[in-house]
Design a protein around this motif. Structure first.
Motif, PDB file in Angstrom:
ATOM      1  N   THR A 225       0.901  -1.345  -0.268  1.00  0.00           N
ATOM      2  CA  THR A 225      -0.056  -0.095   0.048  1.00  0.00           C
ATOM      3  C   THR A 225       0.976   1.102   0.138  1.00  0.00           C
ATOM      4  N   LEU A 226       1.821   1.277   0.985  1.00  0.00           N
ATOM      5  CA  LEU A 226       2.945   2.396   0.986  1.00  0.00           C
ATOM      6  C   LEU A 226       3.683   2.657  -0.384  1.00  0.00           C
ATOM      7  N   TYR A 227       4.030   1.479  -0.982  1.00  0.00           N
ATOM      8  CA  TYR A 227       4.574   1.550  -2.529  1.00  0.00           C
ATOM      9  C   TYR A 227       3.820   2.105  -3.516  1.00  0.00           C
ATOM     10  N   MET A 228       2.520   1.715  -3.406  1.00  0.00           N
ATOM     11  CA  MET A 228       1.657   2.397  -4.358  1.00  0.00           C
ATOM     12  C   MET A 228       1.377   3.798  -4.156  1.00  0.00           C
ATOM     13  N   VAL A 229       1.004   4.018  -2.820  1.00  0.00           N
ATOM     14  CA  VAL A 229       0.326   5.334  -2.837  1.00  0.00           C
ATOM     15  C   VAL A 229       1.633   6.494  -2.817  1.00  0.00           C
ATOM     16  N   PHE A 230       3.004   5.731  -2.226  1.00  0.00           N
ATOM     17  CA  PHE A 230       4.318   6.893  -2.499  1.00  0.00           C
ATOM     18  C   PHE A 230       4.608   7.241  -4.030  1.00  0.00           C
ATOM     19  N   TRP A 231       4.464   6.292  -5.015  1.00  0.00           N
ATOM     20  CA  TRP A 231       4.789   6.375  -6.352  1.00  0.00           C
ATOM     21  C   TRP A 231       3.850   7.094  -7.157  1.00  0.00           C
ATOM     22  N   SER A 232       2.476   6.720  -6.971  1.00  0.00           N
ATOM     23  CA  SER A 232       1.422   7.333  -7.605  1.00  0.00           C
ATOM     24  C   SER A 232       1.338   8.816  -7.036  1.00  0.00           C
ATOM     25  N   THR A 233       1.664   9.138  -5.750  1.00  0.00           N
ATOM     26  CA  THR A 233       1.637  10.470  -5.424  1.00  0.00           C
ATOM     27  C   THR A 233       2.811  11.094  -6.106  1.00  0.00           C
ATOM     28  N   VAL A 234       3.884  10.894  -6.202  1.00  0.00           N
ATOM     29  CA  VAL A 234       5.146  11.487  -6.691  1.00  0.00           C
ATOM     30  C   VAL A 234       4.779  11.763  -8.444  1.00  0.00           C
ATOM     31  N   PHE A 235       4.341  10.792  -9.100  1.00  0.00           N
ATOM     32  CA  PHE A 235       4.170  10.865 -10.432  1.00  0.00           C
ATOM     33  C   PHE A 235       2.829  11.838 -10.780  1.00  0.00           C
ATOM     34  N   SER A 236       1.852  11.698 -10.106  1.00  0.00           N
ATOM     35  CA  SER A 236       0.940  12.771 -10.281  1.00  0.00           C
ATOM     36  C   SER A 236       1.168  14.027 -10.038  1.00  0.00           C
ATOM     37  N   VAL A 237       1.722  14.346  -8.706  1.00  0.00           N
ATOM     38  CA  VAL A 237       2.285  15.496  -8.328  1.00  0.00           C
ATOM     39  C   VAL A 237       3.066  16.166  -9.410  1.00  0.00           C
ATOM     40  N   ILE A 238       4.243  15.711 -10.125  1.00  0.00           N
ATOM     41  CA  ILE A 238       4.998  15.959 -11.048  1.00  0.00           C
ATOM     42  C   ILE A 238       4.274  16.341 -12.342  1.00  0.00           C
TER      43      ILE A 238
END
Length: 211
Positions: free
Chosen positions: A12-25
């Protein structure tokens, strides 16, 4: 049980972290374009603004579970498979981009017009006004938007678990619901609640420091 839950938390942390990074950028780009081309922007372009705004609204209106299915061909093209924790990052990111783009746009457009006019009077270029006024003044508000995004993605990631995405949602469905293990359902729910509360508390603390 502990091992299964810990592994799911990591997913869950893996999915949330990377989707947050990519979507913010990625989401920052349309947010800037919308801000610049808005009627009160530095470069008003009604056609561009209305078109991009419409596209953002269309993608925001898609329920995540439907989007999850619709983007399967694109997910397979990007990561080589349509099911799994890594594969879930693609639809999570796609669903988050229009959300964070709109949040960032709102944050940027709340910048005090007096400060913008003052920067103009000193001969600042549009790029300088964008970076040193719009963005700098909006950082605390944008941070609040990122916190909201993370909380939303936690819920979406749990939903992704229902279709093989892994994570806490997957455990809640496979063990809690399908095997009638109430203990799993309770533990998974508590973990998600605690995680959301921690994210909100940390976000509020950072917001106060920045403000």
């Amino acid at each position: 049980m502990t091992g299964i839950i810990m592994k799911a938390m990591g997913e869950t942390l893996y999915m949330v972290f990377w989707s947050t990074v990519f979507s913010v950028i990625i989401g920052f780009i349309p947010a800037v374009v919308l801000t610049l081309t808005a009627p009160d922007g530095l470069k008003p372009k009604p056609v561009i603004y209305e078109t991009l705004s419409f596209i953002v609204n269309v993608f925001r209106s898609f329920p995540f579970i439907i989007l999850l299915v619709l983007v399967i061909p694109f997910t397979r093209m990007v990561v080589g498979k349509a099911i799994g924790t890594t594969a879930s990052i693609v639809p999570l990111t796609i669903s988050a981009i229009p959300f964070i783009a709109r949040v960032f746009e709102t944050s940027l457009r709340e910048t005090n017009q007096g400060v913008i006019e003052a920067a103009r009077s000193f001969g600042a270029s549009n790029f300088q006004i964008l970076m040193r006024v719009y963005v700098k003044e909006s950082i605390p508000r944008m941070l609040n938007g990122v916190i909201l995004l993370i909380i939303s993605l936690v819920g979406y990631s749990a939903m992704a678990g229902t279709v093989g995405g892994g994570g806490i949602g997957d455990i809640a469905i496979r063990f809690g619901y399908q095997q009638y293990r109430t203990d799993y359902l309770i533990v998974c729910s508590i973990i998600l609640i605690v995680f959301v509360q921690l994210v909100q508390m940390i976000g509020n603390h950072i917001y106060k420091k920045l403000n």
